[in-house]
Design a protein around this motif. Structure first.
Motif, PDB file in Angstrom:
ATOM      1  N   PRO A  96      39.123  42.724  41.517  1.00 11.76           N
ATOM      2  CA  PRO A  96      40.126  43.763  41.829  1.00 11.76           C
ATOM      3  C   PRO A  96      39.438  45.032  42.326  1.00 11.76           C
ATOM      4  O   PRO A  96      38.433  45.469  41.759  1.00 11.76           O
ATOM      5  CB  PRO A  96      40.823  44.001  40.486  1.00 11.76           C
ATOM      6  CG  PRO A  96      40.575  42.763  39.696  1.00 11.76           C
ATOM      7  CD  PRO A  96      39.216  42.278  40.111  1.00 11.76           C
ATOM      8  N   THR A  97      39.974  45.608  43.373  1.00  7.62           N
ATOM      9  CA  THR A  97      39.309  46.723  44.042  1.00  7.62           C
ATOM     10  C   THR A  97      40.299  47.832  44.374  1.00  7.62           C
ATOM     11  O   THR A  97      41.387  47.563  44.880  1.00  7.62           O
ATOM     12  CB  THR A  97      38.649  46.238  45.348  1.00  7.62           C
ATOM     13  OG1 THR A  97      37.839  45.098  45.074  1.00  7.62           O
ATOM     14  CG2 THR A  97      37.789  47.327  45.958  1.00  7.62           C
ATOM     15  N   ALA A  98      39.894  49.074  44.096  1.00  7.10           N
ATOM     16  CA  ALA A  98      40.737  50.226  44.418  1.00  7.10           C
ATOM     17  C   ALA A  98      39.960  51.229  45.255  1.00  7.10           C
ATOM     18  O   ALA A  98      38.757  51.407  45.070  1.00  7.10           O
ATOM     19  CB  ALA A  98      41.227  50.905  43.132  1.00  7.10           C
ATOM     20  N   LEU A  99      40.658  51.860  46.168  1.00  6.34           N
ATOM     21  CA  LEU A  99      40.112  52.980  46.923  1.00  6.34           C
ATOM     22  C   LEU A  99      40.562  54.261  46.223  1.00  6.34           C
ATOM     23  O   LEU A  99      41.760  54.477  46.041  1.00  6.34           O
ATOM     24  CB  LEU A  99      40.630  52.955  48.360  1.00  6.34           C
ATOM     25  CG  LEU A  99      40.150  54.089  49.276  1.00  6.34           C
ATOM     26  CD1 LEU A  99      38.656  53.994  49.507  1.00  6.34           C
ATOM     27  CD2 LEU A  99      40.896  54.036  50.603  1.00  6.34           C
ATOM     28  N   VAL A 100      39.610  55.094  45.806  1.00  4.15           N
ATOM     29  CA  VAL A 100      39.914  56.335  45.087  1.00  4.15           C
ATOM     30  C   VAL A 100      39.314  57.484  45.892  1.00  4.15           C
ATOM     31  O   VAL A 100      38.096  57.640  45.946  1.00  4.15           O
ATOM     32  CB  VAL A 100      39.334  56.315  43.659  1.00  4.15           C
ATOM     33  CG1 VAL A 100      39.745  57.577  42.899  1.00  4.15           C
ATOM     34  CG2 VAL A 100      39.792  55.079  42.910  1.00  4.15           C
ATOM     35  N   THR A 101      40.154  58.273  46.531  1.00  4.30           N
ATOM     36  CA  THR A 101      39.667  59.281  47.466  1.00  4.30           C
ATOM     37  C   THR A 101      40.346  60.627  47.268  1.00  4.30           C
ATOM     38  O   THR A 101      41.500  60.698  46.838  1.00  4.30           O
ATOM     39  CB  THR A 101      39.883  58.798  48.920  1.00  4.30           C
ATOM     40  OG1 THR A 101      39.500  59.829  49.831  1.00  4.30           O
ATOM     41  CG2 THR A 101      41.349  58.435  49.174  1.00  4.30           C
ATOM     42  N   ASP A 121      43.371  46.460  46.326  1.00  5.27           N
ATOM     43  CA  ASP A 121      44.574  46.141  45.563  1.00  5.27           C
ATOM     44  C   ASP A 121      45.361  47.400  45.216  1.00  5.27           C
ATOM     45  O   ASP A 121      46.547  47.328  44.892  1.00  5.27           O
ATOM     46  CB  ASP A 121      44.193  45.416  44.274  1.00  5.27           C
ATOM     47  CG  ASP A 121      43.473  44.108  44.565  1.00  5.27           C
ATOM     48  OD1 ASP A 121      44.096  43.215  45.149  1.00  5.27           O
ATOM     49  OD2 ASP A 121      42.278  43.996  44.220  1.00  5.27           O
ATOM     50  N   ALA A 122      44.690  48.552  45.254  1.00  3.95           N
ATOM     51  CA  ALA A 122      45.344  49.833  44.958  1.00  3.95           C
ATOM     52  C   ALA A 122      44.632  50.932  45.739  1.00  3.95           C
ATOM     53  O   ALA A 122      43.435  50.830  46.020  1.00  3.95           O
ATOM     54  CB  ALA A 122      45.290  50.140  43.463  1.00  3.95           C
ATOM     55  N   VAL A 123      45.384  51.954  46.098  1.00  3.78           N
ATOM     56  CA  VAL A 123      44.828  53.114  46.797  1.00  3.78           C
ATOM     57  C   VAL A 123      45.320  54.369  46.093  1.00  3.78           C
ATOM     58  O   VAL A 123      46.532  54.558  45.938  1.00  3.78           O
ATOM     59  CB  VAL A 123      45.244  53.139  48.284  1.00  3.78           C
ATOM     60  CG1 VAL A 123      44.725  54.410  48.956  1.00  3.78           C
ATOM     61  CG2 VAL A 123      44.736  51.893  49.013  1.00  3.78           C
ATOM     62  N   LEU A 145      46.429  51.056  37.728  1.00  6.65           N
ATOM     63  CA  LEU A 145      47.081  50.302  38.791  1.00  6.65           C
ATOM     64  C   LEU A 145      46.486  48.908  38.950  1.00  6.65           C
ATOM     65  O   LEU A 145      47.186  47.955  39.296  1.00  6.65           O
ATOM     66  CB  LEU A 145      46.976  51.064  40.116  1.00  6.65           C
ATOM     67  CG  LEU A 145      47.781  52.368  40.209  1.00  6.65           C
ATOM     68  CD1 LEU A 145      47.459  53.100  41.507  1.00  6.65           C
ATOM     69  CD2 LEU A 145      49.280  52.085  40.121  1.00  6.65           C
ATOM     70  N   LEU A 146      45.196  48.782  38.687  1.00 11.01           N
ATOM     71  CA  LEU A 146      44.541  47.481  38.775  1.00 11.01           C
ATOM     72  C   LEU A 146      44.798  46.625  37.545  1.00 11.01           C
ATOM     73  O   LEU A 146      44.586  45.412  37.580  1.00 11.01           O
ATOM     74  CB  LEU A 146      43.025  47.660  38.948  1.00 11.01           C
ATOM     75  CG  LEU A 146      42.530  48.264  40.264  1.00 11.01           C
ATOM     76  CD1 LEU A 146      41.015  48.422  40.221  1.00 11.01           C
ATOM     77  CD2 LEU A 146      42.948  47.414  41.456  1.00 11.01           C
ATOM     78  N   GLY A 147      45.222  47.274  36.447  1.00  9.61           N
ATOM     79  CA  GLY A 147      45.410  46.553  35.201  1.00  9.61           C
ATOM     80  C   GLY A 147      44.099  46.164  34.551  1.00  9.61           C
ATOM     81  O   GLY A 147      43.998  45.132  33.886  1.00  9.61           O
ATOM     82  N   VAL A 148      43.087  47.001  34.745  1.00  4.10           N
ATOM     83  CA  VAL A 148      41.743  46.737  34.231  1.00  4.10           C
ATOM     84  C   VAL A 148      41.313  47.914  33.360  1.00  4.10           C
ATOM     85  O   VAL A 148      41.480  49.069  33.763  1.00  4.10           O
ATOM     86  CB  VAL A 148      40.742  46.566  35.395  1.00  4.10           C
ATOM     87  CG1 VAL A 148      39.326  46.345  34.863  1.00  4.10           C
ATOM     88  CG2 VAL A 148      41.157  45.412  36.295  1.00  4.10           C
TER      89      VAL A 148
END
Length: 211
Positions: A96-101, A121-123, A145-148
């Motif tokens: 699972p991967t998120a962009l956090v900017t 999977d989430a931004v 948001l990733l559920g992690v």
């Protein structure tokens, strides 16, 4: 995003220095470095103070910068060394991967044309959280948001502000400095380039073995 996945800090540099010139001044190198990784409102305050024009409206300046950077992003966005290969490997492994900017949603939507909308999977954008980096909220939001659990997340960052945000949230941190140096800190592993990063390293930062 900026400076970690794509070599966009140079584009921000162009826009910020153009705005300083528009205001009849020159942006100092110290002020420019202080802006890296910060939210737009903070960057505009730094710019105005640096020019000796603290009375300027940060919303007006931000609108100017956002319009200019959108133009630059559409034509000049390039991947940082190793970033695309690492992202592809992570996605292929089903992580699972998120962009956090710290960048706002309109700009991120343009950047996603290069980054790939299916790459995350989430931004989490800077204008979608109450408190931006270096506050932990952006990374805590991404983990939710990733559920992690945040303790099972690795944050990859290029700026002191981003590293502080990830550390405060409780993530493991891989720092790859781009425009400004990052001081050594417990819980932060540093590399000169993402070309040296792989799934084994990310797993090791969590004390795990890759699946």
């Amino acid at each position: 995003m900026d400076g970690t996945l794509v070599d966009s800090e140079k584009l921000w540099d162009v826009a910020l220095r153009e705005l300083a010139a528009e205001y009849g001044g020159t942006l100092s190198d110290d002020a420019r470095r202080a802006m890296v990784g910060t939210a737009m409102a903070t960057s505009m305050r730094i710019l105005h103070d640096d020019l000796g024009q603290p009375e300027r409206d940060p919303l007006v300046s931000a609108a100017w910068i956002e319009a200019r950077i959108l133009e630059l992003f559409r034509t000049g966005l390039r991947w940082r060394p190793g970033a695309l290969a690492l992202l592809r490997a992570i996605r292929a492994a089903g992580v699972p991967t998120a962009l956090v900017t710290s960048s706002g949603r309109p700009l991120v939507e343009v950047a996603l044309e290069t980054l790939g909308r299916d790459s995350f999977d989430a931004v989490v954008c800077g204008d979608e959280v109450t408190s931006a980096k270096p506050h932990p909220e952006p990374y805590l939001t991404a983990a939710r948001l990733l559920g992690v659990p945040i303790g099972r997340c690795v944050a990859i960052e290029d700026s002191p502000s981003g590293v502080a945000s990830a550390l405060a949230a409780g993530a493991a941190v891989l720092a790859v400095p781009a425009e400004v140096p990052i001081a050594p800190a417990d819980g932060v592993h540093q590399l000169e380039s993402l070309t040296a990063a792989d799934l084994e390293l990310l797993a090791a930062l969590l004390g795990e073995s890759p699946a």
